[in-house]
Write a protein that holds these residues in place. Structure first.
Motif, PDB file in Angstrom:
ATOM      1  N   THR A   9       0.875  -1.174   0.000  1.00 30.23           N
ATOM      2  CA  THR A   9       0.000   0.000   0.000  1.00 30.23           C
ATOM      3  C   THR A   9       0.909   1.220   0.000  1.00 30.23           C
ATOM      4  OG1 THR A   9      -1.815  -1.096   1.169  1.00 30.23           O
ATOM      5  CG2 THR A   9      -1.709   1.301   1.331  1.00 30.23           C
ATOM      6  N   ARG A  16      -3.224  -0.560  -3.087  1.00 30.57           N
ATOM      7  CA  ARG A  16      -3.873  -0.750  -1.796  1.00 30.57           C
ATOM      8  C   ARG A  16      -3.922  -2.251  -1.532  1.00 30.57           C
ATOM      9  NH1 ARG A  16      -2.754   3.730  -2.265  1.00 30.57           N
ATOM     10  NH2 ARG A  16      -4.023   5.623  -1.998  1.00 30.57           N
ATOM     11  N   LEU A  17      -3.045  -2.721  -0.668  1.00 34.20           N
ATOM     12  CA  LEU A  17      -2.945  -4.149  -0.363  1.00 34.20           C
ATOM     13  C   LEU A  17      -2.767  -4.953  -1.649  1.00 34.20           C
ATOM     14  CD1 LEU A  17      -5.689  -4.322   2.399  1.00 34.20           C
ATOM     15  CD2 LEU A  17      -3.324  -5.066   2.712  1.00 34.20           C
ATOM     16  N   GLN A  18      -2.003  -4.387  -2.568  1.00 35.61           N
ATOM     17  CA  GLN A  18      -1.833  -4.976  -3.893  1.00 35.61           C
ATOM     18  C   GLN A  18      -0.663  -5.950  -3.931  1.00 35.61           C
ATOM     19  OE1 GLN A  18      -1.740  -2.071  -7.038  1.00 35.61           O
ATOM     20  NE2 GLN A  18      -0.768  -3.462  -8.490  1.00 35.61           N
ATOM     21  N   SER A  76     -15.640  -6.612   4.548  1.00 34.96           N
ATOM     22  CA  SER A  76     -14.329  -5.988   4.346  1.00 34.96           C
ATOM     23  C   SER A  76     -13.457  -6.083   5.594  1.00 34.96           C
ATOM     24  CB  SER A  76     -14.493  -4.528   3.933  1.00 34.96           C
ATOM     25  OG  SER A  76     -14.933  -3.727   5.018  1.00 34.96           O
ATOM     26  N   ASN A  84     -10.239  -8.084   5.708  1.00 36.58           N
ATOM     27  CA  ASN A  84      -9.089  -7.992   6.611  1.00 36.58           C
ATOM     28  C   ASN A  84      -8.955  -9.188   7.550  1.00 36.58           C
ATOM     29  OD1 ASN A  84      -8.003  -5.700   5.554  1.00 36.58           O
ATOM     30  ND2 ASN A  84      -8.503  -4.349   7.274  1.00 36.58           N
ATOM     31  N   TYR A 369     -12.981   4.263   2.520  1.00 40.09           N
ATOM     32  CA  TYR A 369     -11.962   3.425   3.128  1.00 40.09           C
ATOM     33  C   TYR A 369     -10.703   4.267   3.348  1.00 40.09           C
ATOM     34  CZ  TYR A 369     -14.835  -0.683   2.184  1.00 40.09           C
ATOM     35  OH  TYR A 369     -15.856  -1.611   2.175  1.00 40.09           O
ATOM     36  N   SER A 371      -6.692   5.174   4.919  1.00 38.49           N
ATOM     37  CA  SER A 371      -5.369   4.539   4.909  1.00 38.49           C
ATOM     38  C   SER A 371      -5.223   3.565   6.069  1.00 38.49           C
ATOM     39  CB  SER A 371      -4.260   5.596   4.964  1.00 38.49           C
ATOM     40  OG  SER A 371      -4.339   6.371   6.154  1.00 38.49           O
ATOM     41  N   TYR A 373      -7.398   1.591   7.307  1.00 44.35           N
ATOM     42  CA  TYR A 373      -8.005   0.302   6.960  1.00 44.35           C
ATOM     43  C   TYR A 373      -6.992  -0.570   6.210  1.00 44.35           C
ATOM     44  CZ  TYR A 373     -10.609  -3.204   4.377  1.00 44.35           C
ATOM     45  OH  TYR A 373     -11.010  -4.399   3.847  1.00 44.35           O
ATOM     46  N   TYR A 374      -6.316   0.010   5.232  1.00 39.65           N
ATOM     47  CA  TYR A 374      -5.365  -0.775   4.439  1.00 39.65           C
ATOM     48  C   TYR A 374      -4.131  -1.141   5.253  1.00 39.65           C
ATOM     49  CZ  TYR A 374      -8.374   0.831   0.682  1.00 39.65           C
ATOM     50  OH  TYR A 374      -9.474   1.078  -0.109  1.00 39.65           O
ATOM     51  N   TYR A 375      -3.638  -0.216   6.069  1.00 44.80           N
ATOM     52  CA  TYR A 375      -2.465  -0.516   6.892  1.00 44.80           C
ATOM     53  C   TYR A 375      -2.772  -1.634   7.880  1.00 44.80           C
ATOM     54  CZ  TYR A 375       0.840   3.073   5.317  1.00 44.80           C
ATOM     55  OH  TYR A 375       1.746   3.804   4.579  1.00 44.80           O
ATOM     56  N   HIS A 378      -2.496  -5.043   6.330  1.00 46.58           N
ATOM     57  CA  HIS A 378      -1.160  -5.589   6.084  1.00 46.58           C
ATOM     58  C   HIS A 378      -0.713  -6.518   7.207  1.00 46.58           C
ATOM     59  CE1 HIS A 378       0.531  -3.929   2.369  1.00 46.58           C
ATOM     60  NE2 HIS A 378      -0.389  -2.987   2.530  1.00 46.58           N
TER      61      HIS A 378
END
Length: 465
Positions: A9, A16-18, A76, A84, A369, A371, A373-375, A378
């Motif tokens: 991310t 994003r979580l790619q 999600s 997640n 959504y 940052s 959420y994505y962090y 991880h």
């Protein structure tokens, strides 16, 4: 060399979580600026999992969404496909500040508990908890681990006659309050909701304008060991873990050490819960971990205060910094605060608005959504429940462009070994520079090249067994 994948991310990209192509992250520099040294033979605490808080406010906001969008948000967080993979949740007994107002399951004085009512939690809270449990069970084949925490006993049980502004539980109601908590657990069980853990009191050293109650470390231990613990045991619920403190890191060591002096603490107190609002102070977490290796430390609440920060990037970085350092200090479970709030940062019955990893516009039904959420993902998507933290150190220089304006480490990292033998390494770069790094298992390189982590980004490297 071992096979591995990189998930990223990044602030200045759409990632994003790619799952990033390894070739796109190989550095042209042969010498890394940082070396992450892991040691699979050095095992530390077991990681129980990650989660968020199911408050009345979150439940209410989600209830304003169309059914499909509500399901999307729940999935999600708790789903295993594009979710997640949360397996833990925290909720409140009676109201908290992130409730629509003050309320109790026993509003009027009733020492028989005959008028105990679940009418209020049944309105928004219980449907959300049940739906989250269902998603965890269906998509992950696991039982959700629910922690419940009181912000205040009913007003009539307290010396100030109010659920707000601190006050204390009246001594004559200690056993009744324990029975109240047991009754709440039993009522949840009637809804097929099982409780994993309970804390004695949310933030027991804080007099708040919202729901709050003051307990000393000795009071908490006495209640856990002489009232609640024996009552749970008597009713066949001694598997439910009891946590003390549930407040900031600053007094964690002092408070837990004092509570553990009770003669029955070893039997009834499972560990300590803590929050982040007093600052980093990870040394206190680590000291408790070293002194009480058989007790569990869980991070039970943290959020960005002062209202929502829609689109901000620093919030995700704050989460990563805290999770990495908490895990490296001995933390076994990490629970975020509200899973969802509206774009005002509420509702909150005293206007204590905060940020959340997902914000919802109640009028347009837009879902934002953040940052954070994505962090969070991880960690929660790639660190499996029952993973073991392993040795991880970063050999690095210093950089003057650290986000706080002071010199700081180039990157932060933590590593775990999952039950299937794979190794997850999380790497966070909060600087404005590309950082070339590599990962070694002691002296042996376990990835074939020097990698790049872009500025203001986070990567999760999953190394196959």
């Amino acid at each position: 060399m071992k096979n591995y994948s990189i998930h990223e991310t990044c602030k200045d990209s759409s990632a994003r979580l790619q799952n990033i192509s390894i070739e796109n992250r190989i550095s042209s520099q042969k010498q890394p600026m940082c070396t992450i040294v892991i040691d699979e033979n050095q095992e530390h605490q077991t990681i129980e999992g990650f989660g968020g808080a199911l408050t009345e406010s979150s439940a209410y906001v989600l209830s304003t969404l169309p059914v499909k969008k509500r399901e999307e948000v729940i999935n999600s967080y708790f789903g295993s496909v594009d979710g997640n993979k949360y397996t833990i949740a925290r909720s409140h007994i009676n109201s908290c500040d992130f409730s629509l107002d003050n309320w109790s399951c026993l509003e009027k004085k009733d020492e028989t508990l005959e008028s105990f009512s679940m009418e209020r939690p049944a309105q928004y809270l219980i449907p959300l908890i049940k739906d989250c449990c269902s998603v965890v069970e269906k998509t992950q084949s696991k039982k959700m681990m629910l922690m419940i925490s009181p912000w205040s006993p009913p007003a009539w049980m307290k010396d100030n006659g109010s659920m707000n502004h601190g006050g204390k539980l009246l001594p004559q109601y200690k056993k009744l309050w324990a029975s109240f908590i047991l009754r709440y657990i039993q009522e949840l069980e009637q809804e097929d909701i099982s409780v994993w853990a309970v804390s004695i009191q949310n933030e027991p050293a804080a007099v708040q304008v919202w729901d709050s109650c003051i307990w000393s470390a000795d009071d908490e231990a006495e209640f856990a060991c002489s009232c609640l613990g024996p009552l749970l045991e008597k009713n066949g619920k001694d598997s439910i873990k009891i946590f003390v403190w549930d407040h900031n890191r600053d007094l964690l060591l002092e408070r837990f050490s004092q509570s553990m002096k009770h003669k029955d603490a070893q039997k009834y107190i499972a560990g300590a819960a803590y929050h982040w609002y007093s600052g980093d102070q990870y040394n206190n977490v680590n000291e408790v971990y070293k002194k009480h290796p058989d007790k569990m430390l869980i991070f039970s609440e943290g959020c960005i205060e002062g209202g929502p920060r829609n689109g901000a990037w620093f919030s995700g970085e704050r989460y990563a910094h805290n999770i990495i350092n908490d895990l490296n200090s001995g933390c076994s479970a990490w629970i975020d605060w509200n899973i969802v709030l509206n774009t005002q940062g509420g509702p909150n019955h005293v206007g204590n608005y905060c940020d959340a990893p997902i914000l919802v516009d109640e009028k347009t039904h837009e879902v934002f959504y953040q940052s954070s959420y994505y962090y969070l993902g991880h960690f929660s998507r790639f660190i499996e429940p029952k993973a073991k933290r392993i040795g991880c150190s970063v050999l690095t220089g210093m950089v003057p462009s650290a986000p706080d304006g002071r010199a700081g480490n180039l990157i932060e990292s933590c590593a775990v070994k999952n039950p299937d033998g794979s190794v997850t390494v999380v790497v966070c770069n909060r600087t404005e520079e590309d950082i070339p790094y590599t990962i070694k298992n002691n002296e042996e390189s376990i990835i074939h090249s020097t990698l790049i982590i872009p500025p203001r980004s986070i990567q999760t490297v999953v190394i196959e067994k």
